[in-house]
Design a protein around this motif. Sequence first.
Motif, PDB file in Angstrom:
ATOM      1  N   LEU A  73       8.545   4.736   3.249  1.00 27.27           N
ATOM      2  CA  LEU A  73       7.898   4.473   4.542  1.00 27.27           C
ATOM      3  C   LEU A  73       8.905   4.514   5.694  1.00 27.27           C
ATOM      4  CD1 LEU A  73       5.202   3.347   5.957  1.00 27.27           C
ATOM      5  CD2 LEU A  73       6.306   1.122   5.741  1.00 27.27           C
TER       6      LEU A  73
ATOM      7  N   PHE B  67       5.675   9.516   7.954  1.00 25.85           N
ATOM      8  CA  PHE B  67       5.278   8.258   8.587  1.00 25.85           C
ATOM      9  C   PHE B  67       5.833   8.222  10.002  1.00 25.85           C
ATOM     10  CE2 PHE B  67       5.424   7.232   4.029  1.00 25.85           C
ATOM     11  CZ  PHE B  67       4.130   6.751   3.856  1.00 25.85           C
TER      12      PHE B  67
ATOM     13  N   ARG C 146       4.323   1.650  10.224  1.00 24.27           N
ATOM     14  CA  ARG C 146       4.332   3.063  10.576  1.00 24.27           C
ATOM     15  C   ARG C 146       2.884   3.560  10.605  1.00 24.27           C
ATOM     16  NH1 ARG C 146       8.853   1.601  11.120  1.00 24.27           N
ATOM     17  NH2 ARG C 146      10.816   2.616  10.491  1.00 24.27           N
TER      18      ARG C 146
ATOM     19  N   GLY D  47       4.884  -1.899   5.516  1.00 24.34           N
ATOM     20  CA  GLY D  47       5.803  -2.005   4.382  1.00 24.34           C
ATOM     21  C   GLY D  47       6.416  -3.395   4.322  1.00 24.34           C
TER      22      GLY D  47
END
Length: 397
Positions: free
Chosen positions: A45, A52, A286, A307
């Motif tokens: 991520l 992302f 993201r 994340g």
Amino acid sequence: MNPHSVRDQLLYPHECFRALRHEQPVYNEQAKFWEVSTYEDVHLLVTDHELFSSDESKFTPASEAPALKSILNMDPPRHRQLRSLLSQAFTPRALAQLTPRITEITQELLDAVEKKGAMDIIDDLSYPLPIIVIAELLGVPIEDRPQFKHWSDEIVSGEYDELTGENRELVLERVRQRVRKTMDEINEYFRSIIAQRRQQPGEDIISALLAARVDGQELTEDELLGFCALLLIAGNITTTNLIGNALLCFDEHPEAMVQLQQRPQLLPSAIEEVLRYRSPVTILARFAASDFILKEQLIRRGQVVLGWSGSANHDPDHFVHPECFDITRSPNQHLSFGHGIHFCLGAPLARLEAKIALGMLLERFTRIRITHERDLEPVNSTFIYGAKHVPITFAVR
């Protein structure tokens, strides 16, 4: 993610993280956003900026533009251009020049509490230290620091104990409105400072940014304001909670504090372990740049993907005995400062401030203990991890 107890989750989230990694490593929250929690997925991520995106404006209406416009929510090439400007304030040479001043401030803060034999690590050390440093870097009045603290608290805090049930969207909207109001106040403050610097440049970051050119062009006012707000908020929150979290770790593991007092050269490694074990920032966000499949889950373009770096830092597939607090851990490739092009710009400064503050604390004082007369109160935030107050007692060497 539905916590067993929001208060417990905020200070002791690892049981919840463990359940996420095992049961729902790619989790969809009421079709609103996705959460990823393993080291592999969080690393992807924050590393793959083509898959992302950080630029919310690509996926949301102009009326819903992010409250804070900074390099945090930009993609290349503009991100690269602006980051290169700001990074000059955090080079090894620049940090070396800051070291005597950070040491002086720390000395003054500890002098003020030494005779008391007690202090609040947050109020007396880990909050004022980075605020004073960043205020001096920006060239803004240090006496305004209570206002800086208020703004920082408003940005990171939320009504997260109410984020369950049918009122969820109403609560989130209240949080968004409060953040926007706070950002309006911050921007108004810095517009005045910027106007002053245009007339009377000084030896500070704002003056340097006003003089900077990117492809022959001045920075826009939005870009200047974004830099100022980012430095003010991020420049103090991380260090404040890093130092506070270090004391939480040392209190739980007193053998580590003894080891550090006997071998102070281990302090840089210990700071990295605090960052891993109790990451000051636990979540990174993201936007999916296109439709893609992740662990058999279809993530659509424009959807938010969160994340959990705090969870990734405890993933047993990446760290040996992750629940063990080991100040000699090596390697220690935690994700507490992110990774890739958005790796935290102020990470070297946060590490330096923590090293000086903790080193001086352990050198001057002994028998350092957290007082547990009251339960520690967590910072009421989904992405900042720490305690509002960390009261300690100590003896002077």
